[in-house]
Design an enzyme around this catalytic site. Sequence first.
Site, short mmCIF file in Angstrom:
data_model
loop_
_atom_site.label_atom_id
_atom_site.label_comp_id
_atom_site.label_asym_id
_atom_site.label_seq_id
_atom_site.Cartn_x
_atom_site.Cartn_y
_atom_site.Cartn_z
NE ARG A 217 -3.75 0.94 2.13
CZ ARG A 217 -4.92 1.23 2.69
NH1 ARG A 217 -5.00 2.09 3.68
NH2 ARG A 217 -6.01 0.64 2.28
CG HIS B 213 -8.56 0.58 -2.45
ND1 HIS B 213 -7.81 -0.52 -2.04
CD2 HIS B 213 -9.16 1.06 -1.32
CE1 HIS B 213 -7.96 -0.66 -0.74
NE2 HIS B 213 -8.76 0.26 -0.28
CD GLN C 203 -13.01 -0.77 -0.10
OE1 GLN C 203 -12.14 -0.66 0.74
NE2 GLN C 203 -14.24 -1.14 0.20
CG ASP D 45 -13.14 7.26 -0.68
OD1 ASP D 45 -12.89 7.23 0.54
OD2 ASP D 45 -12.26 7.07 -1.56
CB CYS E 71 -13.95 2.32 0.75
SG CYS E 71 -13.55 4.08 0.74
NE ARG F 86 -11.06 -4.13 1.33
CZ ARG F 86 -10.05 -3.29 1.65
NH1 ARG F 86 -10.26 -2.29 2.48
NH2 ARG F 86 -8.85 -3.44 1.13
#
Length: 326
Positions: A108, A135, A138, A231, A272, A312
Amino acid sequence: MAATLKGRSFLKLLDFTPDEIRELLALAADLKAKKKAGVRERKLDGRNIALLFEKPSTRTRCAFTVACIDEGAHPEYLGKSDIQFGKKETVADTARVLGRMFDGIEFRGFAHQTVETLAEYAGVPVWNGLTDDWHPTQFLADVLTMREEFGDLAGQTLAYVGDGRNNVANSLMVGCAKLGMHCRIVSPDTLHPEHDLVAAVEEIAASTGGSLVVTSSVDEGVAGADAIYADVWASMGEEDLIADRIRTLGPYKITEKMMSSTGKSGTIFLHCLPAFHNLDTEVSKQNPGIQEVEDEVFEGPQSRVFDQAENRLHTIKAVMVGTLGN
Ligand code: CP
Ligand code: NVA
């Protein structure tokens, strides 16, 4: 598991076919059911997994960690200040070293090119746990949540409302198009997605029966949506833009009124996370107006954000098992 996934890196959804994405989702659902039933198959038995983080994380880090342990692997967290990465040693050199010791690497960070370079040099699968541009893990959790709610994903409509050019928006656009879904990016003109990406997504959608609409109109964007997705307005690394984003994105805050304006009673709310939905965090106290969603929606009956967060774990597990598992 299709041979096409074995040994692959998972860097961005553009690299995967619709069938491969569907296969990862099916595997995630299977692994989720097995975990709930107490069945452990140790599909990553004896593997060593490096978890590299330039940016902070709660869900992604914990999902990779727990997924490793559930499947019999050893996760090793390597934070920004823990290793020489990018400071005294090039990304390519670090990749070759880690690849000699670890069986898989999660990354990441900031520049997407970093994860591409890691994958080019490591010689083992590399998984993108978020970059400035993408992402992808996600997205798998997002649509697994929609599939659990509504069934077959093809034909479903997802309206993403907010910063239309961040990693989450980019991944939703591509992923939805691959799966024959209808994606709406609802954001002010200044935050519309890159033109080239829109063109690429439109081409994908044309071959799958999906569609993409980019609009500044909330009414147009959310009409008929099965899910409204939010988001944060300023992503990690964009902290100096918070004041500007509060001004620009204020009209795009998710409200109960917006949720009911889809015309569908079953519309769900997705995020998210982390989310600003009240005044209870340090950052929200310092930045009045930063909330991208009303507390009533976040905590309300249409919200599926914690199912999505749990997913996730199952989807990240599927990515590791699918590309590296026994
Ligand atoms: N959604 C997500 O990636 O959360 P974290 O930043 O906590 O990993
Ligand atoms: N767009 C957000 C996603 C966080 C999971 C960020 O990059 O900070």
